[in-house]
Design a protein around this motif. Sequence first.
Motif, mmCIF file in Angstrom:
data_model
loop_
_atom_site.group_PDB
_atom_site.id
_atom_site.type_symbol
_atom_site.label_atom_id
_atom_site.label_comp_id
_atom_site.label_asym_id
_atom_site.label_seq_id
_atom_site.Cartn_x
_atom_site.Cartn_y
_atom_site.Cartn_z
ATOM 1 N N LEU A 6 0.837 -1.204 0.000
ATOM 2 C CA LEU A 6 0.000 0.000 0.000
ATOM 3 C C LEU A 6 0.872 1.254 0.000
ATOM 4 N N ARG A 7 1.876 1.261 0.853
ATOM 5 C CA ARG A 7 2.770 2.423 0.912
ATOM 6 C C ARG A 7 3.613 2.530 -0.358
ATOM 7 N N ARG A 8 3.891 1.399 -0.981
ATOM 8 C CA ARG A 8 4.664 1.414 -2.217
ATOM 9 C C ARG A 8 3.810 1.775 -3.434
ATOM 10 N N GLY A 9 2.495 1.887 -3.243
ATOM 11 C CA GLY A 9 1.619 2.336 -4.316
ATOM 12 C C GLY A 9 1.347 1.299 -5.387
ATOM 13 N N ARG A 10 1.399 0.021 -5.052
ATOM 14 C CA ARG A 10 1.118 -1.013 -6.044
ATOM 15 C C ARG A 10 -0.322 -0.911 -6.518
ATOM 16 N N ASP A 11 -0.593 -1.392 -7.729
ATOM 17 C CA ASP A 11 -1.936 -1.234 -8.280
ATOM 18 C C ASP A 11 -2.973 -2.104 -7.587
ATOM 19 N N THR A 12 -2.552 -3.239 -7.038
ATOM 20 C CA THR A 12 -3.440 -4.053 -6.214
ATOM 21 C C THR A 12 -2.738 -4.387 -4.909
ATOM 22 N N ILE A 13 -3.538 -4.581 -3.870
ATOM 23 C CA ILE A 13 -3.006 -4.745 -2.517
ATOM 24 C C ILE A 13 -3.531 -6.038 -1.918
ATOM 25 N N GLY A 14 -2.678 -6.738 -1.157
ATOM 26 C CA GLY A 14 -3.132 -7.903 -0.417
ATOM 27 C C GLY A 14 -3.753 -7.439 0.898
ATOM 28 N N ASP A 15 -3.106 -7.724 2.002
ATOM 29 C CA ASP A 15 -3.566 -7.212 3.293
ATOM 30 C C ASP A 15 -3.167 -5.745 3.423
ATOM 31 N N LEU A 16 -3.939 -4.999 4.183
ATOM 32 C CA LEU A 16 -3.634 -3.591 4.438
ATOM 33 C C LEU A 16 -2.755 -3.514 5.682
ATOM 34 N N ASP A 17 -1.543 -3.016 5.508
ATOM 35 C CA ASP A 17 -0.570 -2.997 6.597
ATOM 36 C C ASP A 17 -0.456 -1.607 7.213
ATOM 37 N N LEU A 18 -0.596 -1.548 8.544
ATOM 38 C CA LEU A 18 -0.384 -0.326 9.304
ATOM 39 C C LEU A 18 0.727 -0.580 10.319
ATOM 40 N N LEU A 19 1.477 0.474 10.623
ATOM 41 C CA LEU A 19 2.544 0.377 11.614
ATOM 42 C C LEU A 19 2.408 1.544 12.587
ATOM 43 N N ALA A 20 2.595 1.268 13.860
ATOM 44 C CA ALA A 20 2.524 2.321 14.877
ATOM 45 C C ALA A 20 3.656 2.137 15.874
ATOM 46 N N SER A 21 3.983 3.217 16.587
ATOM 47 C CA SER A 21 4.960 3.127 17.675
ATOM 48 C C SER A 21 4.293 3.539 18.978
ATOM 49 N N SER A 22 4.726 2.906 20.044
ATOM 50 C CA SER A 22 4.138 3.185 21.354
ATOM 51 C C SER A 22 5.030 2.616 22.448
ATOM 52 N N ASP A 23 4.951 3.224 23.624
ATOM 53 C CA ASP A 23 5.631 2.660 24.790
ATOM 54 C C ASP A 23 4.832 1.510 25.396
ATOM 55 N N ASP A 24 3.581 1.358 24.940
ATOM 56 C CA ASP A 24 2.725 0.283 25.455
ATOM 57 C C ASP A 24 2.010 -0.395 24.277
ATOM 58 N N PRO A 25 2.754 -1.177 23.485
ATOM 59 C CA PRO A 25 2.178 -1.791 22.282
ATOM 60 C C PRO A 25 0.933 -2.632 22.556
ATOM 61 N N ALA A 26 0.932 -3.409 23.631
ATOM 62 C CA ALA A 26 -0.198 -4.290 23.904
ATOM 63 C C ALA A 26 -1.489 -3.506 24.093
ATOM 64 N N ARG A 27 -1.396 -2.368 24.748
ATOM 65 C CA ARG A 27 -2.591 -1.556 24.974
ATOM 66 C C ARG A 27 -3.134 -1.010 23.654
#
Length: 582
Positions: free
Chosen positions: A187-208
């Motif tokens: 998705l971030r690479r702008g491909r014409d079709t996408i498989g799963d939609l990938d999101l990334l985040a940063s946090s001091d408490d990932p589980a929450r």
Amino acid sequence: MKNAEAAELLQNIADMLEIKGESPFRVRAYREAARAIETLAEPIEAVAERDELEEIPGVGESIAAKLAEYLETGTLAYYEDLREQVRPGLAELLEVPGIGPKKAKLFYEQLGIDSIEKLEKAAREHKLRTLPRIGPKTEEGILNAIERLRGRSGRTPLGIALPAAREFLEIVRGLKDVRQADLAGSLRRGRDTIGDLDLLASSDDPARVVDQFVALPGAKSILAHGPTKGTIVTAEHLQIDLRVVKPEEYGAALQYFTGSKAHNIHLRALAEAAGYKVNEYGVFRTSDDRRVAGETEKGVYQTVGLEWIPPELREDQGEIEAAASGDLPDLVELADIRGDLHLHTDWSDGRDSLEQMVEAARARGYEYVVISDHSVSMGFVHGLTLERIQEQRGRIVELNERYPDIRILHGTEVNIRADGSLDYEDEVLAEFDVVTASVHSGMGMDRERMTRRILRAVRNPHVDILGHPTGRILGKREPYEVDLQAVIRAAAESGTALEINAQPDRLDLKDTDARLVAEAGAMVAINSDAHSVEQLGLLEYGIATARRGWIERKHVLNALPLEQLLRRLGRPTTPARYALAA
């Protein structure tokens, strides 16, 4: 957001009505309503909540009631009744790319075909070619389409995936404890079709953060729920993966999970040769395993001696070598575009009026815009006759006087006939500001004939742009057979630009072909092919494709200022001739 679902429902109803032989006007009403819903700028659920479904162009009282029922219950009794009235299996045939209601009806009436299995058997036994207008090439195409249907990977067009991902990205950015969040993957690479939609985040408490993510109202089901990763499926059957990392790992993780795999393998090999180890946690010195980078993507690349590489280029197609030598391209951006060279209005098959399309272009700050309605042989979409060309030209003269802050150019999307001639004579074409020539029929030609056909059009001195040059429709229609290299060479010689059509189901030219155009010294035109005011916003998908093709501003026809554009096209730089022509 159920816009795509609702539009597909109406298209399916139209297909079945056409199979039943219902009034063409009724069939068209459902198709026009579906098209309007596809281009809505907001979720259709929100429109329904305001009781404004009938405000959608093409949606009358009857269709609005059906939409309301579907949105409220998830089903539509009228649709189910239709499915019972249409012989079982015929609706199934419509799932095969390239099989429309007319072909499905023909196959059933002539050969008793009422399932995909029977269709495949008839094609393999060469029975389809005995039918009118069905030759060996069409038969082969149907077999290929059936194979594609059965082998579909569940990939989603960029135009559906990106808005959905952005919606969830904004939600994630608003979650408690989230420091940063971005799109990742193809998705971030702008491909014409996408498989799963990938999101990334940063946090001091990932589980929450993951706990909050899987509990979102938009999650229809939960596929994974761990301390650093959550996976949900939306009501639109989109799978969204969220990974949460520590802030000091964010840059490395963003680089790693953006990919591509081939790019990452090459990057790791380069790092190892320089004495480093690169993974999703950071960049580590091999000698003592000390982390030396990872908080930012730029730091990851700089540590191994590279410039930061734009995500669209990360396919291991020479970008690492270019980054090492300081030769990365200065990729085109949306802000570089001065105008849109391919818009349709309600004079042909567009939804909105000439004035509305011009005002939408003005709202985007464009310096110019080209009205390019269909030519006369496209009668089923109200292609313009010679008389209507003059009428439309007169309206453009008036609008140029009314809107001095934008130049409205009169264009046409002229059909390329089977022999390569065009719908209008040369003296008619000479009166247009911009001529786009496109193939809209006869796509089953063999490679030699199709190439000869397109080359004749490209070499016509009045043709400025070759529209959607390969004819592909993602997931539905393969590109037609053509020697594209020969077409690109001819375009470079004649000065004809090749279009990157930004409609999400086209994205034609594709990225690798666009790169060939630039390398040959030809130009591209990045156009929305908008059929409504909302569709002007589709241009960003064309930009993504262009960037994947290493396209710079200097390669783009509609990145030129108005006067430079007109000089390149060999047109007067003032609109005075319109008054004479009108």
